[in-house]
Design a protein around this motif. Structure first.
Motif, PDB file in Angstrom:
ATOM      1  N   GLY A 199      31.655  62.005  66.875  1.00 18.75           N
ATOM      2  CA  GLY A 199      30.277  61.536  66.980  1.00 18.75           C
ATOM      3  C   GLY A 199      30.151  60.132  66.427  1.00 18.75           C
ATOM      4  N   THR A 200      28.902  59.712  66.257  1.00 19.29           N
ATOM      5  CA  THR A 200      28.623  58.405  65.663  1.00 19.29           C
ATOM      6  C   THR A 200      27.695  58.611  64.466  1.00 19.29           C
ATOM      7  N   ASP A 201      27.815  57.704  63.479  1.00 18.13           N
ATOM      8  CA  ASP A 201      26.960  57.802  62.304  1.00 18.13           C
ATOM      9  C   ASP A 201      25.767  56.851  62.433  1.00 18.13           C
ATOM     10  N   GLN A 202      24.999  56.682  61.338  1.00 20.75           N
ATOM     11  CA  GLN A 202      23.810  55.836  61.379  1.00 20.75           C
ATOM     12  C   GLN A 202      24.144  54.367  61.632  1.00 20.75           C
ATOM     13  N   GLN A 203      25.347  53.927  61.240  1.00 16.21           N
ATOM     14  CA  GLN A 203      25.762  52.540  61.462  1.00 16.21           C
ATOM     15  C   GLN A 203      26.255  52.308  62.883  1.00 16.21           C
ATOM     16  N   GLY A 204      26.413  53.371  63.640  1.00 14.54           N
ATOM     17  CA  GLY A 204      26.946  53.256  64.992  1.00 14.54           C
ATOM     18  C   GLY A 204      28.461  53.327  65.039  1.00 14.54           C
ATOM     19  N   LEU A 205      29.092  53.705  63.917  1.00 16.27           N
ATOM     20  CA  LEU A 205      30.540  53.834  63.875  1.00 16.27           C
ATOM     21  C   LEU A 205      30.984  55.141  64.519  1.00 16.27           C
ATOM     22  N   THR A 206      32.078  55.082  65.238  1.00 13.49           N
ATOM     23  CA  THR A 206      32.685  56.282  65.796  1.00 13.49           C
ATOM     24  C   THR A 206      33.335  57.049  64.652  1.00 13.49           C
ATOM     25  N   VAL A 207      33.056  58.348  64.580  1.00 14.87           N
ATOM     26  CA  VAL A 207      33.559  59.162  63.472  1.00 14.87           C
ATOM     27  C   VAL A 207      34.230  60.416  64.014  1.00 14.87           C
TER      28      VAL A 207
ATOM     29  N   SER B 278      35.625  63.837  62.340  1.00 16.41           N
ATOM     30  CA  SER B 278      35.699  64.618  61.101  1.00 16.41           C
ATOM     31  C   SER B 278      36.150  66.022  61.448  1.00 16.41           C
ATOM     32  N   GLY B 279      36.802  66.653  60.495  1.00  9.55           N
ATOM     33  CA  GLY B 279      37.269  67.992  60.783  1.00  9.55           C
ATOM     34  C   GLY B 279      38.015  68.615  59.629  1.00  9.55           C
ATOM     35  N   THR B 280      38.619  69.763  59.930  1.00 11.40           N
ATOM     36  CA  THR B 280      39.393  70.512  58.952  1.00 11.40           C
ATOM     37  C   THR B 280      40.681  71.004  59.604  1.00 11.40           C
ATOM     38  N   ALA B 281      41.676  71.255  58.773  1.00 16.76           N
ATOM     39  CA  ALA B 281      42.939  71.845  59.232  1.00 16.76           C
ATOM     40  C   ALA B 281      43.415  72.818  58.160  1.00 16.76           C
ATOM     41  N   THR B 282      43.897  73.989  58.592  1.00 18.75           N
ATOM     42  CA  THR B 282      44.332  75.038  57.672  1.00 18.75           C
ATOM     43  C   THR B 282      45.578  75.712  58.224  1.00 18.75           C
ATOM     44  N   CYS B 283      46.538  75.971  57.323  1.00 15.42           N
ATOM     45  CA  CYS B 283      47.717  76.748  57.728  1.00 15.42           C
ATOM     46  C   CYS B 283      48.343  77.412  56.507  1.00 15.42           C
TER      47      CYS B 283
ATOM     48  N   SER C  53      40.294  68.622  54.679  1.00 15.72           N
ATOM     49  CA  SER C  53      39.204  68.113  55.502  1.00 15.72           C
ATOM     50  C   SER C  53      39.346  66.602  55.552  1.00 15.72           C
ATOM     51  N   PHE C  54      38.877  66.009  56.625  1.00 18.00           N
ATOM     52  CA  PHE C  54      39.065  64.580  56.829  1.00 18.00           C
ATOM     53  C   PHE C  54      37.902  63.985  57.591  1.00 18.00           C
ATOM     54  N   ALA C  55      37.745  62.679  57.438  1.00 17.72           N
ATOM     55  CA  ALA C  55      36.739  61.916  58.186  1.00 17.72           C
ATOM     56  C   ALA C  55      37.341  60.531  58.459  1.00 17.72           C
ATOM     57  N   TYR C  56      37.513  60.208  59.719  1.00 17.36           N
ATOM     58  CA  TYR C  56      38.130  58.947  60.124  1.00 17.36           C
ATOM     59  C   TYR C  56      37.193  58.158  61.021  1.00 17.36           C
ATOM     60  N   THR C  57      37.366  56.855  60.982  1.00 21.36           N
ATOM     61  CA  THR C  57      36.732  55.987  61.963  1.00 21.36           C
ATOM     62  C   THR C  57      37.838  55.119  62.552  1.00 21.36           C
ATOM     63  N   PRO C  58      37.944  55.081  63.863  1.00 20.77           N
ATOM     64  CA  PRO C  58      39.031  54.321  64.489  1.00 20.77           C
ATOM     65  C   PRO C  58      38.711  52.827  64.577  1.00 20.77           C
ATOM     66  N   VAL C  59      39.757  52.014  64.447  1.00 19.98           N
ATOM     67  CA  VAL C  59      39.639  50.562  64.616  1.00 19.98           C
ATOM     68  C   VAL C  59      40.727  50.113  65.577  1.00 19.98           C
TER      69      VAL C  59
ATOM     70  N   GLU D  31      33.284  53.674  52.371  1.00 14.91           N
ATOM     71  CA  GLU D  31      34.441  54.259  51.701  1.00 14.91           C
ATOM     72  C   GLU D  31      34.648  55.727  52.035  1.00 14.91           C
ATOM     73  N   ARG D  32      33.633  56.396  52.508  1.00 15.09           N
ATOM     74  CA  ARG D  32      33.781  57.826  52.788  1.00 15.09           C
ATOM     75  C   ARG D  32      34.657  58.088  54.015  1.00 15.09           C
ATOM     76  N   TYR D  33      34.932  57.044  54.801  1.00 18.93           N
ATOM     77  CA  TYR D  33      35.783  57.184  55.985  1.00 18.93           C
ATOM     78  C   TYR D  33      37.147  56.576  55.732  1.00 18.93           C
ATOM     79  N   ASP D  34      38.169  57.262  56.211  1.00 14.20           N
ATOM     80  CA  ASP D  34      39.494  56.667  56.277  1.00 14.20           C
ATOM     81  C   ASP D  34      39.577  55.949  57.616  1.00 14.20           C
ATOM     82  N   VAL D  35      40.452  54.981  57.684  1.00 11.35           N
ATOM     83  CA  VAL D  35      40.592  54.186  58.909  1.00 11.35           C
ATOM     84  C   VAL D  35      41.837  54.627  59.641  1.00 11.35           C
ATOM     85  N   ILE D  36      41.727  54.758  60.937  1.00 11.73           N
ATOM     86  CA  ILE D  36      42.885  55.063  61.775  1.00 11.73           C
ATOM     87  C   ILE D  36      42.929  54.033  62.899  1.00 11.73           C
ATOM     88  N   GLU D  37      44.123  53.567  63.184  1.00  9.87           N
ATOM     89  CA  GLU D  37      44.291  52.523  64.190  1.00  9.87           C
ATOM     90  C   GLU D  37      44.526  53.143  65.560  1.00  9.87           C
ATOM     91  N   ARG D  38      43.825  52.601  66.546  1.00  9.61           N
ATOM     92  CA  ARG D  38      44.008  53.054  67.921  1.00  9.61           C
ATOM     93  C   ARG D  38      45.210  52.346  68.530  1.00  9.61           C
TER      94      ARG D  38
END
Length: 175
Positions: free
Chosen positions: A52-60, A62-67, A87-93, A106-113
């Motif tokens: 989704g997108t947040d209030q700033q218009g950033l692509t976000v 977020s999710g969880t993984a369990t094993c 749990s994680f929250a990323y915004t792609p750049v 700061e609440r988002y980690d950055v991931i490169e496309r």
């Protein structure tokens, strides 16, 4: 519930525009960097991802993984069952856009496309699970087969006498 596989790659911008949600599994045997440090693993990784997108218009993303896995206890060497839950929250750049990085909260980690504008979801999930692993996994003292109070690490004997390398200088000073 039907087990659907999470896609390997994803275009985060298109998925955010569609407000896509993914719930399914990622096969643990495909996460080789994670599985090489494990003694055994039981099932697949259960993953939930919301785009989704947040209030700033950033692509976000977020999710969880369990094993459920087993790691080697550093104290006794026996398998230790462990549930990895993250749990994680990323915004792609795209690339090295320093101006865009300044605006990301700061609440988002950055991931490169990549060059196609996609991200590798399996690699993202694997990285998050690796970060969840304890550095030195050990059973609780009550559950461990080795009592930490009875552990011995060897006896260090007295250090042998070595001649002082400056003894010659001391003799010259006396003269």
């Amino acid at each position: 519930m039907q087990k659907l596989k999470i896609p390997v790659t994803l275009d985060p911008v298109k998925a955010a525009q569609k407000r896509s949600n993914y719930a399914g599994i990622a096969p643990l045997n495909t996460l080789t960097r994670l599985t090489e440090g494990l003694m055994c693993y039981e099932d697949d990784v259960i993953v939930r991802i919301e785009c989704g997108t947040d209030q700033q218009g950033l692509t976000v993303l977020s999710g969880t993984a369990t094993c459920a896995v087993s790691v080697k206890c550093e104290r006794c060497g026996e398998p230790m069952p462990l549930t990895l839950d993250c749990s994680f929250a990323y915004t792609p750049v795209k690339g090295n856009d320093d101006a865009a990085l300044e605006l990301i909260p700061e609440r988002y980690d950055v991931i490169e496309r990549d060059e196609h504008g996609e991200i590798n979801l399996r690699q993202l999930i694997e990285d998050e699970l690796i970060l969840t692993l304890p550095l030195f996994p050990m059973h609780d003292v009550a559950d461990c087969k080795v009592d930490p109070t009875e552990m011995s690490f060897g006896d260090i004997g007295p250090e042998p006498e070595k001649p002082n390398p400056f003894a010659i200088l001391q003799e010259l000073k006396k003269k």
